[in-house]
Design a protein around this motif. Structure first.
Motif, PDB file in Angstrom:
ATOM      1  N   GLY A 105       0.809  -1.204   0.000  1.00 46.96           N
ATOM      2  CA  GLY A 105       0.000   0.000   0.000  1.00 46.96           C
ATOM      3  C   GLY A 105       0.847   1.261   0.000  1.00 46.96           C
ATOM      4  O   GLY A 105       2.076   1.224   0.042  1.00 46.96           O
TER       5      GLY A 105
ATOM      6  N   ASN B 236     -14.760   5.803   5.164  1.00 46.76           N
ATOM      7  CA  ASN B 236     -13.788   5.830   6.251  1.00 46.76           C
ATOM      8  C   ASN B 236     -14.390   6.193   7.592  1.00 46.76           C
ATOM      9  O   ASN B 236     -13.925   5.718   8.629  1.00 46.76           O
ATOM     10  CB  ASN B 236     -12.650   6.779   5.878  1.00 46.76           C
TER      11      ASN B 236
ATOM     12  N   HIS C   7      -1.931   5.483  -6.209  1.00 46.54           N
ATOM     13  CA  HIS C   7      -2.523   5.868  -4.938  1.00 46.54           C
ATOM     14  C   HIS C   7      -3.367   7.122  -5.120  1.00 46.54           C
ATOM     15  O   HIS C   7      -3.176   7.869  -6.075  1.00 46.54           O
ATOM     16  CB  HIS C   7      -1.447   6.115  -3.891  1.00 46.54           C
TER      17      HIS C   7
ATOM     18  N   MET D 258      -9.089   9.075  -1.493  1.00 49.37           N
ATOM     19  CA  MET D 258      -9.704   7.853  -0.978  1.00 49.37           C
ATOM     20  C   MET D 258      -9.443   7.628   0.505  1.00 49.37           C
ATOM     21  O   MET D 258     -10.002   6.708   1.093  1.00 49.37           O
ATOM     22  CB  MET D 258      -9.231   6.649  -1.787  1.00 49.37           C
ATOM     23  N   VAL D 259      -8.603   8.449   1.123  1.00 48.77           N
ATOM     24  CA  VAL D 259      -8.397   8.320   2.563  1.00 48.77           C
ATOM     25  C   VAL D 259      -9.032   9.493   3.312  1.00 48.77           C
ATOM     26  O   VAL D 259      -8.789   9.678   4.504  1.00 48.77           O
ATOM     27  CB  VAL D 259      -6.897   8.197   2.916  1.00 48.77           C
TER      28      VAL D 259
ATOM     29  N   ARG E 158      -5.091  10.228  -2.758  1.00 50.52           N
ATOM     30  CA  ARG E 158      -5.281  10.853  -1.449  1.00 50.52           C
ATOM     31  C   ARG E 158      -6.754  11.081  -1.121  1.00 50.52           C
ATOM     32  O   ARG E 158      -7.151  11.069   0.050  1.00 50.52           O
ATOM     33  CB  ARG E 158      -4.512  12.173  -1.399  1.00 50.52           C
TER      34      ARG E 158
ATOM     35  N   LYS F 106      -6.097   0.768   7.005  1.00 53.29           N
ATOM     36  CA  LYS F 106      -5.808   0.370   5.628  1.00 53.29           C
ATOM     37  C   LYS F 106      -7.114   0.299   4.850  1.00 53.29           C
ATOM     38  O   LYS F 106      -8.079  -0.293   5.329  1.00 53.29           O
ATOM     39  CB  LYS F 106      -5.131  -1.005   5.578  1.00 53.29           C
TER      40      LYS F 106
ATOM     41  N   ALA G 219     -15.318   9.494  -0.102  1.00 48.91           N
ATOM     42  CA  ALA G 219     -14.657   8.479   0.721  1.00 48.91           C
ATOM     43  C   ALA G 219     -14.910   8.675   2.207  1.00 48.91           C
ATOM     44  O   ALA G 219     -14.717   7.738   2.994  1.00 48.91           O
ATOM     45  CB  ALA G 219     -13.158   8.470   0.437  1.00 48.91           C
TER      46      ALA G 219
ATOM     47  N   ASP H 257      -3.186   4.059   5.136  1.00 51.30           N
ATOM     48  CA  ASP H 257      -2.625   3.495   3.909  1.00 51.30           C
ATOM     49  C   ASP H 257      -3.714   3.259   2.877  1.00 51.30           C
ATOM     50  O   ASP H 257      -4.787   2.737   3.215  1.00 51.30           O
ATOM     51  CB  ASP H 257      -1.932   2.155   4.193  1.00 51.30           C
ATOM     52  N   HIS H 258      -3.426   3.625   1.628  1.00 48.49           N
ATOM     53  CA  HIS H 258      -4.326   3.299   0.524  1.00 48.49           C
ATOM     54  C   HIS H 258      -3.728   2.162  -0.291  1.00 48.49           C
ATOM     55  O   HIS H 258      -2.575   2.244  -0.736  1.00 48.49           O
ATOM     56  CB  HIS H 258      -4.552   4.509  -0.382  1.00 48.49           C
TER      57      HIS H 258
END
Length: 763
Positions: free
Chosen positions: A348, A573, A532, A536-537, A534, A501, A569, A552-553
């Motif tokens: 990741g 999360n 990756h 998505m987190v 950002r 994660k 996202a 971690d993605h």
């Protein structure tokens, strides 16, 4: 308007007026798309004044039912000193002066990730380039106030000063002695020679518009004082929504309401999402269908044109289109395997960190839990619709096309249409009707392109309407995701280290490739499959005081294109994080509220929301059998805490009560914020209990609204909302409530049933 530059100096002071800000109303390098009609007086890109004194305000954000047109108009009107009864609104025409700089900055790390070689200076340069050269007038990602509060204030202030200067010239006095409110300019000094003490906007507009705006502008105090005459009786509810009357009487025009002379209606069928090509149709089967005019084949879709949409849709079913799909096709088993592989077999990308997480996890007592979420669909009440009128023009200007489409990115739609027709972007005019919902679906330009191509083919106006089934198959959903959360705790359950994660596609990068670089959906997915992202987190960083944490993605290719959804996202999360916090609290035999509170020493505003919602809901500690669940979240500077009560009965478990405490800083319009929070709660319930779809053989399984288990009126719980009003900067609330609903319901279900729900939807 552009942000502060070297020649636009921010200055403190302004005793009675509040802030004083340096600002150029109409920079020479940025054209003003707003146009005056007849004898109207044009002040700047945001407002003009009619001879009657009516103030017309341009709204550079798509109205999707969330009240943004009223909210931005109110900001301009308050700063100007207009009479709200004399305010009208219109969609702003695309122009670089309306660039959503806040959104550009938010997306810059996704477009040009700093940890992949780019620097902060690169990102800032990217922002400036877009602001100067691209009409980045994009609506979405909870950015209306972030992007336009200050420009709207500055536009209103510029016009207010110009009106005051015009009045002062008549009275031969200083403009600083003039006050502007309720559509009039009043003289504040002593009356001399029977001088008229007030003049209306109608009397002053033409003179005022000819005055060059000041480079240094006084802004009214923010938040407004109790004596601000724009605030009726000192309340925040003096500005009724401007879009409601036409929606109530049915006169509001949505995309599907557009009617043009000699217009044809088109139904469209695409292949499965991905690299699909049309193989053939059975044209003769449509012969004899009354109203059918033509069948048009494209390499990726087929359309039937008819005098009414019912006939077009009937013909579309009759011709039985056949497609071939190259490459992977959406399938739940394959998607789940891809997510599992990404989470377990790859290291990741570490996108956020504090301290040495691995070292603490190796030494402490570690608890882990896995969570998952299915793909979530947009499902707005109005399916995708677009209308186009093509013209050969007949002179050196060449062909032109007009598009009626509720676009969240109008300039990008114009670029896509221009590319498809091989004409210049300046030959494409976009009209933005009110959208019947979107939730991110109207970033897609395909229907507008199809309407333009069909209009040129038929030489008649064409309206494209996707069926509900086609809409749900072709939407770019919020992706399916898999997450693993780990925590090391001491003997008292205090968290020492935290690792989050998430395995999911690089959806933000996919969406940017489609939107900004005009990349085909299947190529955007393929090109970013291992990248990756950002975005998505978002929402994964815990708001709690934890000595060491890491986010971690793990990028995964799940076999179909994905896109942005309301809350994006954060909805994933926040569910993972707040569910895991609840598990840790119960594992440590700690009460969930106090467990959170002890870790919020650095977040007093969020702690205040938790305390308020506990009082509001009659929180009993979430004890076994109570059916109460708690969750909180921070999003774009706004904060929310929520407690849900569920009840077990003969019909199963039902959500009965939802209480929320909200802190978005200074509240501009409480009615609209309340509506946004309430709608976010209902939308969040839909995400928690349904609104998702599996995939098989390349297609979404959910084809009707009835397949999505959406909340109905009978399912709506009692909702109680309380606001923390303060002098902090105003923040957006449109998506704030969405992420926190699912974990609050999941935690309530645990207290009611003693069963952990670690997947979305929960049932």
């Amino acid at each position: 308007m552009p942000s502060i530059t070297r020649r636009q100096i921010l200055i403190g002071g302004g005793v009675a007026a509040g802030l004083v800000v340096g600002w150029a109303a109409l920079p020479t390098q940025l054209a003003n798309p707003m146009q005056a009609d007849g004898d109207e007086s044009l002040f700047n890109a945001y407002l003009r004044i009619a001879p009657s004194g009516a103030v017309i305000i341009a709204i550079p954000q798509l109205e999707m039912g969330h009240g943004v047109s009223t909210l931005l108009a109110q900001i301009v009107a308050q700063e100007l000193g207009a009479d709200w009864r004399a305010v009208a609104i219109e969609p702003a025409r695309p122009g670089a002066i309306y660039g959503n700089k806040a959104l550009i900055r938010r997306w810059a790390p996704v477009i040009a990730p700093m940890d992949s070689g780019a620097t902060l200076a690169d990102s800032e340069y990217l922002v400036q380039r877009y602001a100067e050269n691209t009409p980045f007038m994009i609506s979405g990602d909870n950015s209306a106030l972030a992007g336009y509060l200050q420009p709207c204030r500055e536009a209103g202030a510029a016009a207010r000063v110009m009106l005051a200067q015009a009045a002062a010239a008549r009275w031969e006095t200083d403009w600083e002695l003039c006050a502007v409110d309720k559509g009039f300019v009043r003289y504040l000094g002593a009356t001399v020679n029977d001088m008229e003490q007030r003049l209306s906007f109608a009397e002053l507009a033409s003179e005022a518009a000819a005055i060059a705006p000041l480079d240094i502008l006084p802004l009214r105090p923010e938040p407004p004082g109790e004596n601000d005459t724009m605030i009726a009786e000192g309340t925040r509810t003096a500005f009724p929504r401007l879009d409601l009357p036409t929606k109530v009487d049915g006169s509001a025009n949505f995309a599907g309401d557009i009617r043009l002379p000699d217009m044809l209606f088109a139904a469209v069928r695409h292949g499965p999402p991905g690299d699909s090509r049309l193989l053939g149709i059975q044209r003769k089967r449509a012969n004899g269908i009354t109203g059918l005019v033509d069948v048009v084949k494209h390499k990726r879709w087929v359309a039937t044109l008819a005098s009414n949409w019912w006939a077009a849709n009937k013909a579309l079913a009759a011709i039985r289109p056949r497609f071939a799909t190259y490459g992977p096709m959406a399938d739940d088993a394959d998607s789940e395997a891809a997510l599992e592989k990404a989470l377990r077999d790859t290291s990741g990308f570490r996108l956020e960190k504090q301290g040495d997480v691995e070292e603490v996890l190796e030494q402490g007592e570690v608890y882990r839990a896995d969570y998952s979420a299915a793909a979530a669909l947009h499902a707005p009440i109005e399916t995708t619709s677009a209308t186009a009128r093509w013209s050969a023009a007949g002179d050196e200007s060449g062909e032109r096309v007009e598009i009626w489409y509720a676009a969240q990115a109008p300039h990008q739609v114009a670029e896509d249409v221009a590319r498809a027709l091989d004409i210049s972007t300046s030959a494409v005019t976009i009209y933005a009707p009110t959208s019947g919902g979107s939730f991110g679906a109207r970033f897609d330009s395909r229907a507008a392109v199809q309407a333009a191509l069909l209009a040129r083919h038929s030489k008649r106006p064409v309206q494209v309407i996707w069926s509900r089934g086609e809409d749900q198959i072709q939407t770019y959903p919020r992706p399916a995701a898999l997450a693993q959360l780990s925590a090391a705790t001491d003997r008292n359950g205090t968290i020492l280290a935290w690792q989050h994660k998430i395995a999911a596609p690089a959806t933000g990068r996919e969406a940017m490739a489609r939107l900004l670089w005009q990349s085909p959906a299947h190529k955007a997915r393929q090109d970013n499959a291992a990248m990756h992202d950002r975005s998505m987190v978002a929402g994964a960083i815990p708001p709690y005081r934890i000595p060491a944490f890491a986010v971690d993605h793990h990028p995964a290719d799940i076999g179909y294109p994905t896109g942005l959804l309301r809350g994006h996202a954060d909805t994933l999360n926040a569910f993972f994080r707040e569910s895991f916090i609840d598990e840790l609290a119960h594992r440590a035999e700690r009460e969930p509220l106090s467990y959170r509170m002890q870790m919020l020493g650095n977040a007093p505003r969020l702690a205040a929301c938790l305390t308020m919602v506990a009082t509001l809901s009659g929180w009993d500690g979430g004890t076994a059998g109570s059916g109460q669940g708690l969750a909180c979240h921070v999003m774009d500077g706004a904060m929310i805490a929520m407690i849900v009560r569920v009840q077990r009965g003969a019909e199963g478990v039902r959500v009965r009560e939802i209480s929320a405490a909200v802190d978005i800083g200074h509240i501009i319009n409480e009615d609209i914020v309340r509506q946004q929070i309430e709608s976010g709660i209902i939308f969040g319930m839909a995400q928690a209990l349904g609104a998702s779809s599996g995939h098989a053989k390349g297609l979404a399984n959910a084809r009707r609204l009835s397949d999505l288990s959406l909340p109905r009126l009978a399912d709506t719980p009692e909702i109680t909302i309380s606001f923390v009003d303060n002098d902090q900067p105003s923040t957006d609330a449109d998506a704030l409530a969405v992420p926190v609903v699912a974990p609050a319901i999941a935690n309530a279900l645990f207290s009611a049933t003693n069963v952990r729900f670690r997947q979305l939807p929960l049932i």
